[in-house]
Design an enzyme around this catalytic site. Sequence first.
Site, short mmCIF file in Angstrom:
data_model
loop_
_atom_site.label_atom_id
_atom_site.label_comp_id
_atom_site.label_asym_id
_atom_site.label_seq_id
_atom_site.Cartn_x
_atom_site.Cartn_y
_atom_site.Cartn_z
N CYS A 191 0.84 -1.20 0.00
CA CYS A 191 0.00 0.00 0.00
C CYS A 191 0.87 1.25 0.00
O CYS A 191 1.59 1.50 -0.96
CB CYS A 191 -0.98 -0.06 1.17
SG CYS A 191 -2.38 1.06 0.97
N HIS A 241 -3.40 -5.71 0.93
CA HIS A 241 -2.77 -5.90 2.24
C HIS A 241 -2.74 -7.38 2.64
O HIS A 241 -3.66 -7.84 3.32
CB HIS A 241 -3.58 -5.15 3.30
CG HIS A 241 -3.43 -3.67 3.25
ND1 HIS A 241 -2.43 -2.99 3.91
CD2 HIS A 241 -4.15 -2.73 2.60
CE1 HIS A 241 -2.55 -1.70 3.69
NE2 HIS A 241 -3.58 -1.50 2.89
N GLU A 301 -1.04 -8.62 4.93
CA GLU A 301 -0.94 -8.69 6.40
C GLU A 301 -2.31 -8.55 7.07
O GLU A 301 -2.45 -8.80 8.26
CB GLU A 301 0.05 -7.64 6.92
CG GLU A 301 -0.48 -6.23 7.08
CD GLU A 301 -0.61 -5.47 5.75
OE1 GLU A 301 -0.38 -6.06 4.69
OE2 GLU A 301 -0.94 -4.27 5.80
#
Lengths: 222, 76
Positions: free
Chosen positions: A86, A194, A196
């Site tokens: 990002c 993302h 994560e």
Amino acid sequence: MKAAVLQFPGSNCDRDMAVALRQAGADVTVVWHKDNGLPDGVDLVAVPGGFSFGDYLRCGAIAANSPICKALVAHAERGGYVLGVCNGFQVLTETGLLPGALMRNMNLKYICKSVELKVETAESAFTEGYGAGDVITVPIAHHDGNYFADEATLASLRDADGIAFTYLDNPNGSVADIAGILSENRRVLGMMPHPERAADPAQGGTDGAALFRTLVGQLANA
Amino acid sequence: MKAKVTVMLKQGVLDPQGEAVRHALGALGFDGVEGVRQGKVIELDLADGTSEATVTEMCEKLLANTVIESYRIEID
């Protein structure tokens, strides 16, 4: 395997990134942007999402010129691994470690939702936990994720098998549906989605976990 | 001395903000607005004697992303 997660004023995915890397077995240090150097022996530098420096001037532009990013570029130039997610992807394009640029979303809206990604290549330490052509679901959360590269850059990305992920249903206007790209040496990955945020069942999805698992596993064995 | 740097998206790079402004002008009844490009202006207060070459370097290194943006420098 040692990883550093960079932290800028305005970073907000630094903790999630550190947790995902730790769950995969990495020894993680969070590094402040004013530090001049990375911890000794770092294998991977992760540049997390967020709004570094309030997105002033351009997303990632101020962070890309911070002291720690000089160390980041030196790490990459030595052949070190780098993951930018990002805002981290925006920082990597601003440093020139990855080609192209990220512009305002085509529909001008901030988009926060889970999207389907196609894994375009399994030939990297980041993506070899997937099969080429696999479809995974990973959240996006960005206002400036519209990837742009000129025709020549796109051609060299394609020739080098440098497109890592594409969107199945392009949410932001990115050229060639690009969601993530690899550097020529395949050791720098930048992506808008993302992983994560999809690394633990409690997050509602685990499709991103394989990225961290194989990356940490590869570097631990290297 | 002062310098004014105008940063615009390059021709050929779609400018969705400019497009949105164009639509809004049309909605207000302004006919004949065929295109809008939106950019930014950066004013610099500089020590006397700063060369245009230095300002160019500032643009190349930070003020513009030359992958997608062009810039114009005016020095007073």
